[in-house]
Design an enzyme around this catalytic site. Structure first.
Site, PDB file in Angstrom:
ATOM      1  N   ARG A  71       1.532  14.388  13.508  1.00  0.00           N
ATOM      2  CA  ARG A  71       1.842  14.192  12.088  1.00  0.00           C
ATOM      3  C   ARG A  71       1.800  15.475  11.269  1.00  0.00           C
ATOM      4  O   ARG A  71       0.966  15.654  10.384  1.00  0.00           O
ATOM      5  CB  ARG A  71       0.921  13.134  11.489  1.00  0.00           C
ATOM      6  N   PRO A  72       2.708  16.404  11.548  1.00  0.00           N
ATOM      7  CA  PRO A  72       2.733  17.659  10.798  1.00  0.00           C
ATOM      8  C   PRO A  72       3.271  17.471   9.377  1.00  0.00           C
ATOM      9  O   PRO A  72       3.755  16.388   9.028  1.00  0.00           O
ATOM     10  CB  PRO A  72       3.694  18.525  11.620  1.00  0.00           C
ATOM     11  N   VAL A  73       3.163  18.533   8.569  1.00  0.00           N
ATOM     12  CA  VAL A  73       3.728  18.485   7.205  1.00  0.00           C
ATOM     13  C   VAL A  73       4.789  19.573   7.022  1.00  0.00           C
ATOM     14  O   VAL A  73       5.131  19.924   5.899  1.00  0.00           O
ATOM     15  CB  VAL A  73       2.635  18.617   6.108  1.00  0.00           C
ATOM     16  N   ASP A  74       5.315  20.112   8.144  1.00  0.00           N
ATOM     17  CA  ASP A  74       6.279  21.212   8.039  1.00  0.00           C
ATOM     18  C   ASP A  74       7.504  20.843   7.200  1.00  0.00           C
ATOM     19  O   ASP A  74       8.027  21.659   6.438  1.00  0.00           O
ATOM     20  CB  ASP A  74       6.704  21.670   9.454  1.00  0.00           C
ATOM     21  N   LEU A  75       7.964  19.591   7.293  1.00  0.00           N
ATOM     22  CA  LEU A  75       9.177  19.213   6.562  1.00  0.00           C
ATOM     23  C   LEU A  75       8.896  19.060   5.064  1.00  0.00           C
ATOM     24  O   LEU A  75       9.774  19.304   4.229  1.00  0.00           O
ATOM     25  CB  LEU A  75       9.762  17.909   7.137  1.00  0.00           C
ATOM     26  N   ASP A 107       5.306   0.524  11.849  1.00  0.00           N
ATOM     27  CA  ASP A 107       4.072  -0.096  11.358  1.00  0.00           C
ATOM     28  C   ASP A 107       3.935  -1.561  11.770  1.00  0.00           C
ATOM     29  O   ASP A 107       2.925  -2.200  11.467  1.00  0.00           O
ATOM     30  CB  ASP A 107       3.986   0.013   9.821  1.00  0.00           C
ATOM     31  N   CYS A 166      -4.551   8.455   9.981  1.00  0.00           N
ATOM     32  CA  CYS A 166      -4.662   7.703  11.227  1.00  0.00           C
ATOM     33  C   CYS A 166      -4.386   8.597  12.429  1.00  0.00           C
ATOM     34  O   CYS A 166      -3.521   9.474  12.367  1.00  0.00           O
ATOM     35  CB  CYS A 166      -3.628   6.577  11.249  1.00  0.00           C
ATOM     36  N   ARG A 180      -3.982  10.714   4.708  1.00  0.00           N
ATOM     37  CA  ARG A 180      -2.877  11.651   4.810  1.00  0.00           C
ATOM     38  C   ARG A 180      -1.976  11.668   3.564  1.00  0.00           C
ATOM     39  O   ARG A 180      -1.540  12.729   3.102  1.00  0.00           O
ATOM     40  CB  ARG A 180      -2.068  11.269   6.056  1.00  0.00           C
ATOM     41  N   ARG A 185      -8.514  -0.482   5.065  1.00  0.00           N
ATOM     42  CA  ARG A 185      -7.643   0.528   4.466  1.00  0.00           C
ATOM     43  C   ARG A 185      -6.323  -0.090   4.024  1.00  0.00           C
ATOM     44  O   ARG A 185      -5.702   0.404   3.081  1.00  0.00           O
ATOM     45  CB  ARG A 185      -7.331   1.634   5.487  1.00  0.00           C
ATOM     46  N   ILE A 194       8.864   6.851  16.580  1.00  0.00           N
ATOM     47  CA  ILE A 194       8.449   7.576  15.362  1.00  0.00           C
ATOM     48  C   ILE A 194       7.200   8.420  15.628  1.00  0.00           C
ATOM     49  O   ILE A 194       7.164   9.606  15.303  1.00  0.00           O
ATOM     50  CB  ILE A 194       8.189   6.595  14.190  1.00  0.00           C
ATOM     51  N   LYS A 206       0.837  -1.203   0.000  1.00  0.00           N
ATOM     52  CA  LYS A 206       0.000   0.000   0.000  1.00  0.00           C
ATOM     53  C   LYS A 206       0.871   1.251   0.000  1.00  0.00           C
ATOM     54  O   LYS A 206       0.634   2.183  -0.774  1.00  0.00           O
ATOM     55  CB  LYS A 206      -0.882   0.000   1.257  1.00  0.00           C
ATOM     56  N   ASN A 207       1.886   1.265   0.863  1.00  0.00           N
ATOM     57  CA  ASN A 207       2.659   2.497   1.031  1.00  0.00           C
ATOM     58  C   ASN A 207       3.649   2.757  -0.102  1.00  0.00           C
ATOM     59  O   ASN A 207       4.307   3.797  -0.125  1.00  0.00           O
ATOM     60  CB  ASN A 207       3.370   2.493   2.390  1.00  0.00           C
TER      61      ASN A 207
END
Ligand code: EPZ
Length: 429
Positions: free
Chosen positions: A131-135, A316, A126, A102, A408, A338, A22-23
């Site tokens: 879980r930011p997106v700053d990077l 995971d 999830c 996400r 999912r 993580i 999936k990933n």
């Protein structure tokens, strides 16, 4: 809502075909936005997250076609899809769609690189931490994008195209590396990514991008160098096997006992997890095209684990490993480095009789002699499957509610386990 019923205590014996990852499939599908030509992806798993991303890409105007079955293919072979982004009509990814998953936020990179603009809702996903997106935003800014946050949307623009740059991630990020790879592929000049994620899914994306005309070196190492190209072309690519699904079933066998061959997968995708499983007493051997997992009689040894970016032990698989340790002989310490909030399975495992204490990012598991079936609630994707594993090993009936989390990320879960003797069924609401 559907439920899963398990009558536990049956060892697993047989074969389980492993699906495409999936990933890996998600970023590969998103990469179709980089070109007007067709990208054909084989071994794509049939999952709710794949369907959700198909809808998101469709909203941008990407054509999606499922290639008909060829002789010899079964429903377990994975599907082949063709994605063609020759007529992108909308560079906005709306909240209603992005909030369900996400990874869909990553469309920002190819849209920006190819069309010079993208407006993408800040993501959901999830509930396993902030879980930011700053990077991800930092990486795009380094490549010259102007970015604003407006009413819950990331609005990214570039006047004269993206420009190659040095991107040094202060923390290893899989999504950040995917985004940087896709954006830099169509930027002018050279990009160097330092502290890049080394996950196999990153390597798979880089291999597909290379087939599409990108010039990438070093994928799978912490330093990736990308020479931007002016345009990319179509390609055909087969999604790599799902290492998390592989590890999940390996842990199920280690917990229930039995002898199972996991087909269409590769041990090199999850060495750290397989090494740890061997230490717990499972016998792991490589067989042609797969991995054989056995555990007969002997008890489960307690082993400590710390999650880490690849090649370390994957976050995971943390929940599934914790399920296994609930029946170990002695105490195991499991540290999650993580995601700060990825212990939601603890209280549900406790309902089955597990003894687990939390101290910050550390879970201390005291092995018990047996688990007893109970009604439990699925919380996130991997947490849910840890309850399935525990239910398979528990005495009596376990009923798992909210199984849409499982859909999912695990293709044909009940069918794959049932063919190995598990007494598991889905009760449709
Ligand atoms: C990917 O998520 C996976 N998702 C996750 O799998 C997996 O748990 C995770 O990588 C780690 O291996 C997909 O591939 C679709 P990250 P991603 O960016 O890319 C922090 C599953 O169950 N961070 O590597 O979102 C972040 O908070 C899912 O299939 C920032 O601080 O993860 C985390 O602590 C769940 N700022 C760490 O980095 C950012 O901008 C690693 O996250 C981005 C991330």
């Amino acid at each position: 809502m559907d439920r899963i019923h398990i009558t536990g205590g049956v060892p697993l014996n047989g074969t389980i075909p492993i699906s495409g990852a999936k990933n890996a499939a998600l970023p590969l599908m998103i990469a179709s936005l980089l070109t007007g030509d067709t990208l054909e992806l084989a071994n794509v798993p049939r999952l709710a997250d794949i369907a959700a991303l198909t809808r998101i890409l469709g909203n941008h105007g990407v054509d999606h076609m499922v290639v008909g079955k060829r002789p010899g293919q079964t429903t377990e072979t994975g599907q082949t899809i063709r994605l063609t982004a020759s007529n992108v009509i909308d560079t906005t990814a709306p909240y209603e769609l992005v909030s369900t998953m996400r990874a869909s936020f990553w469309v920002v990179a190819p849209l920006l690189a190819r069309f010079g603009e993208a407006k993408v809702s800040l993501p959901g996903g999830c509930a396993i931490g902030t879980r930011p997106v700053d990077l991800l935003i930092m990486a795009l800014e380094r490549l010259g994008a102007q970015i604003e946050i407006d009413a819950g949307y990331v609005v990214a623009k570039t006047k004269n195209g993206l420009r190659g740059a040095e991107i040094d991630f202060p923390k290893v990020t899989v999504g950040g590396t995917h985004v940087a790879l896709m954006a830099a592929s169509l930027a002018y000049g050279t990009t160097v990514i330092s502290n890049a994620a080394r996950e196999p899914e990153v390597v798979d994306l880089a291999e597909c991008l290379t087939k599409m005309g990108a010039r990438i070196q070093g994928a799978g190492t912490p330093r990736i160098v990308i020479e931007g190209v002016a345009r990319m072309n179509g390609a055909r690519h087969e999604v790599l096997p799902d290492r998390i699904e592989t590890g999940t079933y390996a842990m199920a066998v280690a917990m229930t006992g039995g002898d199972v061959v996991l087909e269409n997968t590769r041990a090199d995708l999850l060495h750290s997890a397989l090494d740890i499983l061997s230490t717990t007493g499972a016998e792991i051997t490589q067989v042609p095209g797969g991995i054989r997992v056995r555990r007969n009689g002997a008890g489960i040894a307690a082993v400590d684990v710390t999650t880490d970016p690849f090649p370390g032990f994957p976050t995971d698989l943390q929940a599934q490993f914790m399920a296994l340790m609930t029946l170990a002989n002695g105490q195991s310490q499991i540290r999650e480095t993580i995601f700060e909030n990825r212990f939601m399975h603890v209280q549900e495992l406790a309902r089955l009789g597990a003894r687990i204490r939390l101290e910050g990012d550390l879970a201390i598991v005291e092995g018990v002699d047996r688990l007893k079936g109970a009604p439990v609630m699925a919380t996130d994707l991997r947490a849910s499957v840890s309850l399935v594993i525990a239910g398979l090993a528990a005495e009596g009936e376990t009923q798992i509610n909210r199984v849409y989390h499982l859909d999912r990320g695990f293709e044909a879960l009940e069918a794959k386990l049932a063919r190995c003797g598990a007494r598991i069924e889905r009760v449709r609401a």
